[in-house]
Design an enzyme around this catalytic site. Sequence first.
Site, PDB file in Angstrom:
ATOM      1  N   HIS A 313       0.846  -1.189   0.000  1.00  0.00           N
ATOM      2  CA  HIS A 313       0.000   0.000   0.000  1.00  0.00           C
ATOM      3  C   HIS A 313       0.880   1.237   0.000  1.00  0.00           C
ATOM      4  O   HIS A 313       1.953   1.226   0.615  1.00  0.00           O
ATOM      5  CB  HIS A 313      -0.891   0.002   1.256  1.00  0.00           C
ATOM      6  CG  HIS A 313      -2.051   0.918   1.145  1.00  0.00           C
ATOM      7  ND1 HIS A 313      -1.965   2.249   1.443  1.00  0.00           N
ATOM      8  CD2 HIS A 313      -3.312   0.692   0.734  1.00  0.00           C
ATOM      9  CE1 HIS A 313      -3.147   2.798   1.226  1.00  0.00           C
ATOM     10  NE2 HIS A 313      -3.979   1.891   0.796  1.00  0.00           N
ATOM     11  N   ASP A 371      -7.944  -5.682   0.445  1.00  0.00           N
ATOM     12  CA  ASP A 371      -8.438  -6.525  -0.643  1.00  0.00           C
ATOM     13  C   ASP A 371      -7.967  -7.961  -0.572  1.00  0.00           C
ATOM     14  O   ASP A 371      -8.440  -8.810  -1.320  1.00  0.00           O
ATOM     15  CB  ASP A 371      -8.028  -5.919  -1.999  1.00  0.00           C
ATOM     16  CG  ASP A 371      -8.800  -4.661  -2.263  1.00  0.00           C
ATOM     17  OD1 ASP A 371      -9.957  -4.609  -1.844  1.00  0.00           O
ATOM     18  OD2 ASP A 371      -8.236  -3.734  -2.861  1.00  0.00           O
TER      19      ASP A 371
HETATM   20  N1  ACO Z   1       3.981  -7.646  -4.715  1.00  0.00           N
HETATM   21  C1  ACO Z   1       5.321  -7.644  -4.916  1.00  0.00           C
HETATM   22  N2  ACO Z   1       6.092  -6.558  -4.791  1.00  0.00           N
HETATM   23  C2  ACO Z   1       5.489  -5.415  -4.440  1.00  0.00           C
HETATM   24  C3  ACO Z   1       4.109  -5.336  -4.197  1.00  0.00           C
HETATM   25  C4  ACO Z   1       3.340  -6.521  -4.352  1.00  0.00           C
HETATM   26  N3  ACO Z   1       2.023  -6.503  -4.142  1.00  0.00           N
HETATM   27  N4  ACO Z   1       3.771  -4.073  -3.864  1.00  0.00           N
HETATM   28  C5  ACO Z   1       4.901  -3.367  -3.893  1.00  0.00           C
HETATM   29  N5  ACO Z   1       5.963  -4.174  -4.238  1.00  0.00           N
HETATM   30  C6  ACO Z   1       7.367  -3.793  -4.316  1.00  0.00           C
HETATM   31  C7  ACO Z   1       7.631  -2.959  -5.574  1.00  0.00           C
HETATM   32  O1  ACO Z   1       8.003  -3.780  -6.662  1.00  0.00           O
HETATM   33  C8  ACO Z   1       8.761  -2.072  -5.093  1.00  0.00           C
HETATM   34  O2  ACO Z   1       9.927  -2.843  -5.081  1.00  0.00           O
HETATM   35  P1  ACO Z   1      11.366  -2.149  -5.401  1.00  0.00           P
HETATM   36  O3  ACO Z   1      11.578  -1.125  -4.312  1.00  0.00           O
HETATM   37  O4  ACO Z   1      12.352  -3.270  -5.389  1.00  0.00           O
HETATM   38  O5  ACO Z   1      11.217  -1.513  -6.757  1.00  0.00           O
HETATM   39  C9  ACO Z   1       8.431  -1.801  -3.618  1.00  0.00           C
HETATM   40  O6  ACO Z   1       7.632  -2.924  -3.210  1.00  0.00           O
HETATM   41  C10 ACO Z   1       7.623  -0.497  -3.433  1.00  0.00           C
HETATM   42  O7  ACO Z   1       6.437  -0.586  -4.212  1.00  0.00           O
HETATM   43  P2  ACO Z   1       5.845   0.582  -5.118  1.00  0.00           P
HETATM   44  O8  ACO Z   1       5.144  -0.058  -6.269  1.00  0.00           O
HETATM   45  O9  ACO Z   1       6.900   1.597  -5.394  1.00  0.00           O
HETATM   46  O10 ACO Z   1       4.790   1.188  -4.101  1.00  0.00           O
HETATM   47  P3  ACO Z   1       3.567   2.123  -4.467  1.00  0.00           P
HETATM   48  O11 ACO Z   1       3.265   2.859  -3.209  1.00  0.00           O
HETATM   49  O12 ACO Z   1       3.866   2.911  -5.693  1.00  0.00           O
HETATM   50  O13 ACO Z   1       2.417   1.073  -4.825  1.00  0.00           O
HETATM   51  C11 ACO Z   1       0.572  -0.404  -4.631  1.00  0.00           C
HETATM   52  C12 ACO Z   1       1.432   0.675  -3.946  1.00  0.00           C
HETATM   53  C13 ACO Z   1       0.110   0.107  -6.008  1.00  0.00           C
HETATM   54  C14 ACO Z   1      -0.657  -0.677  -3.775  1.00  0.00           C
HETATM   55  C15 ACO Z   1       1.425  -1.689  -4.798  1.00  0.00           C
HETATM   56  O14 ACO Z   1       1.822  -2.147  -3.515  1.00  0.00           O
HETATM   57  C16 ACO Z   1       0.659  -2.794  -5.536  1.00  0.00           C
HETATM   58  O15 ACO Z   1       0.628  -2.782  -6.765  1.00  0.00           O
HETATM   59  N6  ACO Z   1       0.055  -3.750  -4.797  1.00  0.00           N
HETATM   60  C17 ACO Z   1      -0.727  -4.815  -5.417  1.00  0.00           C
HETATM   61  C18 ACO Z   1      -2.094  -4.284  -5.856  1.00  0.00           C
HETATM   62  C19 ACO Z   1      -3.006  -4.018  -4.669  1.00  0.00           C
HETATM   63  O16 ACO Z   1      -3.176  -4.854  -3.796  1.00  0.00           O
HETATM   64  N7  ACO Z   1      -3.635  -2.840  -4.676  1.00  0.00           N
HETATM   65  C20 ACO Z   1      -4.627  -2.480  -3.658  1.00  0.00           C
HETATM   66  C21 ACO Z   1      -4.221  -1.256  -2.938  1.00  0.00           C
HETATM   67  S1  ACO Z   1      -5.325  -0.950  -1.606  1.00  0.00           S
HETATM   68  C22 ACO Z   1      -6.726  -0.348  -2.350  1.00  0.00           C
HETATM   69  O17 ACO Z   1      -6.742   0.265  -3.366  1.00  0.00           O
HETATM   70  C23 ACO Z   1      -7.951  -0.662  -1.633  1.00  0.00           C
END
Ligand code: ACO
Length: 436
Positions: A313, A371
């Site tokens: 998140h 979720d």
């Molecule tokens: N699985 C694997 N790796 C992940 C995940 C994941 N679910 N989420 C983040 N990471 C990793 C990224 O690859 C990144 O790694 P790095 O530093 O080596 O490049 C690091 O963790 C930071 O992640 P970002 O994508 O930069 O974080 P951001 O804040 O931009 O994204 C998000 C947040 C979009 C929610 C992301 O965690 C994601 O895509 N999660 C899966 C989708 C999801 O569950 N979304 C629901 C959000 S809650 C809602 O809307 C109700």
Amino acid sequence: MKLADNKATLSFSNGSPKIELPVYSGSVGPDVIDIRKLYAQTGMFTYDPGFMSTAACQSTITYIDGDKGELLYRGYPIEQIATNCDFLETCHLLLYGNLPDVAAKAKFTKTVTNHTMVNEQMQFFLRGFRRDAHPMAIMTGLVGALSAFYHDSTDINNPEHREISAIRLIAKMPTLVAMAYKYSVGQPFMYPKNNLGYAGNFLHMMFATPCEQYTVNPVIERALDRIFILHADHEQNASTSTVRLCGSSGTNPFAAIAAGVACLWGPAHGGANEAALNMLEDIQKMGGVSKVGEFISQVKDKNSGIKLMGFGHRVYKNYDPRAKLMQETCREVLSSLGLENDPLFKLAMALEKIALEDDYFVQRKLYPNVDFYSGIVQRAIGIPTSLFTAVFALARTVGWIAQLNEMIGDPEYKIGRPRQLFTGSEQRQVVPIGQR
Ligand code: ACO
């Protein structure tokens, strides 16, 4: 907001004069540096794609402390609201700032209940969609179309119009989502029943048929009500910011909420509940719990493009408090339906356990979000996977409206107009087509 004791000083290595910027404090949470005059004073913009460090507004509605894993609606912890209030009380709280007493709750419930039907003509509009259209495609269209049906509440600058459109949207969203579902399975639309509660009525419109009596299961009704509460608002997330930006142009409330629905659809946002359940089903098909380790390795491999959906998140760098409540609800629903051994729930628990112990997730502070478990609950209730995000939209509508109305009432509100760092071609001359 109030001026903080300190100021920020911005200096430049090229000798340009430094400038002082005011700092404001809210009631809780990080201070903000006011950069509104930055361009006038320096000719420069700030650069913050993804709003990593930018507060786009001031708000009194929802507060999140992502490090602590804390979520407050109007100051009340989500755990207390989820255990002591129902969804309509939560709506009252988000919209008007206070929890209703018995009389206020009865009045609010009556008002919402009076608006649960939709204009009969809407079903003809709905019938224009393909039967296999994604429910979120239908919802984006239907919510936008409300502005064509309710002309008398489309002036966003008129407080009475805002109030009536708020009630209409909260009341009609369950009807529209249920209609989208009934249409997809070829069953007749069920009219709302106003002797039922908000969640019970939704269950009735979803699962009743004109052929036989349908009785709402109270455990499922309570679980659905909790799903609605947990999704009701989440401060300046992508869809809420979309609603604010869209509404900032003065467009009507239905159009602004339709923009929110469209944004919510994405898998990085509200679409994650559908994506999380699809992911669990895929792992189950691969072999279930025994394949968790292999799947986690794929997630950790950056080249795979696979994410652990329902994990991570932007704001929470700790367990999402809604995920804890959702896991509790998941257990209750599964046990009341005799599905304690549900393989997807077991798989989700196994995934969560391994992920929470794995260095990749620990270092990046990746925890389950709301979720991760909501899909399992909805599936147990009988809601099809493709409808999960529409249920999220139904619940989030109140938050969108509360935020939209707060923005319109804010004397500092202006049309939202971000700036850019231009990296394209400098001015050049058009060459006539024959000479290119
Ligand atoms: N699985 C694997 N790796 C992940 C995940 C994941 N679910 N989420 C983040 N990471 C990793 C990224 O690859 C990144 O790694 P790095 O530093 O080596 O490049 C690091 O963790 C930071 O992640 P970002 O994508 O930069 O974080 P951001 O804040 O931009 O994204 C998000 C947040 C979009 C929610 C992301 O965690 C994601 O895509 N999660 C899966 C989708 C999801 O569950 N979304 C629901 C959000 S809650 C809602 O809307 C109700």
